[in-house]
Scaffold this motif. Structure first.
Motif: not given
Ligand SMILES: Cc1cc2nc3c(=O)[nH]c(=O)nc-3n(C[C@H](O)[C@H](O)[C@H](O)COP(=O)(O)OP(=O)(O)OC[C@H]3O[C@@H](n4cnc5c(N)ncnc54)[C@H](O)[C@@H]3O)c2cc1C
Length: 516
Positions: A194-197, A218-224, A4-11, A31-32
């Protein structure tokens, strides 16, 4: 390649990272800025069912959140604690008309015109008490405000009220402790990245971060959070009809306005509600507003208009008016609400929505949510991703302690006394602050220290080099603002010069620190 790749370091990002790592998945989170730099440090900081959502018949949301309060309290008795809320009642109080309750009352009791009879408030509180299987928190009771000390700070016209339970949580600490626990379970947590692309392949994602670093998962989580839609459109370059509605909420902080430890729930003449909450021992927190936000999420500030609105609102209740001169600090955040086309900012759903896009390697988009439901949201996210990771272990996070939180829910006083006995140089305030921030790990942080001097440089307001180094090594802090506004709230007590000195120290120390 990561699972897993997760974008966003909020809760939500950090909650999902912890849950996934504990199931044996390999996790990378980017987390950006700093962890919890956006919405997750700008909340009202309540684990609550949301009493006012009963007006909208949001029973599932309220029940799930009410059940969660005690589950979360058990797992983190250092950073979360029960609170009692005083709701002063007056027959003339106005409620929002455009709610299912308002419309129903308009039909059966048209003469009420936006008011609510006392029996209906009591019924709402009865539901609130019983919907979520409450065991630890005390029940609702009636208050005679002419006798109860909670009535003293209020105007004389408030003679009767109710008192009910919810919980406080240190929101930004919740995020850094979830990230720390995720890292302890093997996740890679990257801040200021920061994830740019992102580029979708048939069976994996290629993720590029600022500076051109490449990752595969393998999977992407957008928790932005407030950026979730922007990430779908501009980072993943996917067309979507779904989006977020950005609703700004601001809070003001004043010097302590009253001398007891309960909160107030105020119903305003415009039908909205605000809270007044004892804060950081010497202060009172008042909020929130509800304004559609058109600018970038990073530009959320409490406007003068919002500040004055909150002062005027609280002044409808407090005996002594609250003025702009009382305000010592303010903060503002943007709610990333799922865009369901609701008519007003107040009415937009607070529920979360998870959308799995399977046109190739999976992408999970997270919309909305509350701090209170972050753990349940993470469980639902992992349930959606389960088919792609049959090897993942089952759900496990309910009541499992966050770092430092492995002690009973009523154990803070004993732990504070034990810390003071072991380290007699600590003041009462200092010991209490350390237990609230680190729980059972406070003693590990203090180590062999026999005097305050053994803790290294003194940055002021009980913040020492030992604590700062701990936060850098274990909670991903890099700059002074991470420490004084998120891992702690010592910014309320430190001068600009002291914060600048801390920042200089941390900048120098940054090159030599690792995580976990
Ligand atoms: C005023 C207010 C009061 C609230 N009060 C409560 C309350 O009392 N109780 C409650 O339960 N809930 C409350 N909430 C709701 C709660 O705060 C939010 O639902 C929650 O914090 C959302 O968390 P999140 O992780 O989705 O978003 P965020 O915390 O905003 O995290 C998203 C993160 O993604 C990062 N990011 C974005 N784009 C990128 C990129 N390209 N690369 C890397 N990182 C990126 C951002 O920097 C950000 O840190 C409140 C919200 C507000 C605004």
């Amino acid at each position: 390649m990561a699972d897993l790749f997760i974008i966003g370091g909020g809760i939500n990002g950090c909650g999902i990272a912890r849950d996934a790592a504990g199931r044996g998945l390999s996790v990378v989170l980017a987390e950006q800025g700093d962890l919890a730099q956006a919405t997750s440090s700008a909340s009202t900081k309540l684990f609550h069912g949301g009493l006012r959502y009963l007006e909208y018949f949001e029973f599932r949301l309220v029940r799930e959140a009410l059940e969660e309060r005690e589950t979360l309290l058990t797992a983190m008795p250092h950073i979360s604690w029960p609170m009692r809320f005083v709701l002063p009642y007056h027959a003339d109080m106005r409620f929002e008309g455009d709610t299912p309750t308002g419309r129903l009352l308009g039909m059966v009791m048209p003469w009420m015109k936006g008011r609510r009879p006392a029996w209906l408030i009591r019924l709402g509180l009865f539901l609130y008490d019983t919907l979520g299987g409450r065991k630890i928190l005390p029940a609702t009771r009636n208050l005679d405000l002419t006798r109860d000390p909670a009535g003293r700070a209020l105007q004389e016209r408030f003679k009767h009220g109710y008192e009910y339970s919810d919980c406080w949580v240190e929101d930004a600490k919740l995020v850094s402790l979830n990230a720390r626990d995720a890292a302890l379970r093997g996740a890679q947590i990257m801040t200021r990245t920061k994830v740019t692309a992102v580029e979708r392949q048939a069976d994996h994602w290629r993720i590029t971060t600022e500076g051109g670093h490449l990752y595969r998962a393998r999977a992407l989580v957008n928790a932005g959070g407030p950026w979730v839609e922007d990430i779908i459109r501009n980072v993943a370059r996917i067309d979507t009809t779904e989006g977020v509605r950005l609703v700004r909420g601001s809070h003001i902080v004043t010097r302590r306005l009253y001398d007891h430890d309960r909160c107030y729930f105020f119903q305003g003449s415009d039908g909205r509600i605000i809270f007044a909450i004892p804060y950081e021992q010497d202060f009172t927190l008042i909020g929130t507003t509800d304004k559609d936000h058109k600018a970038s999420p990073s530009e959320a500030r409490c406007s003068e208009e919002e500040r004055d609105y909150l002062c005027a609102f609280a002044s409808q209740y407090f005996a002594r008016p609250v003025t702009a001169a009382d305000v010592v600090w303010s903060y503002s955040g943007v709610r990333p609400l799922y865009n369901d086309g609701a008519s007003s900012a107040t009415a937009a759903t607070r529920d979360y929505v998870l959308r799995l896009d399977q046109a190739g390697a999976p992408l999970l988009n997270v919309f909305g949510g509350k701090i209170t439901t972050y753990r349940r949201l993470a469980e639902s996210a992992l349930a959606k991703l389960q088919p792609f990771f049959p090897q993942a272990r089952p759900k496990w996070t309910a009541r499992v302690a966050l770092p430092g939180g492995d002690f009973p829910t009523d154990g803070v006083a004993a732990l504070t006394a034990a810390l003071k006995a072991a380290y007699p140089f600590l003041s009462d305030y200092w010991a209490a602050r350390l237990i609230r921030a680190y729980g059972r790990e406070a003693a590990v942080l203090l180590g062999q220290a026999r005097t305050a001097g053994d803790l290294g440089q003194d940055f002021g307001a009980t913040l020492t080099e030992a604590e700062v180094r701990w936060l850098m090594a274990h909670e991903f802090a890099r700059r002074a603002e991470d420490v004084v506004w998120r891992r702690t709230k010592l910014g309320l007590r430190l001068s600009a010069e002291q914060i600048a000195a801390l920042d200089e120290f941390m900048m120098r120390a940054t090159s030599g620190v690792g995580h976990v």
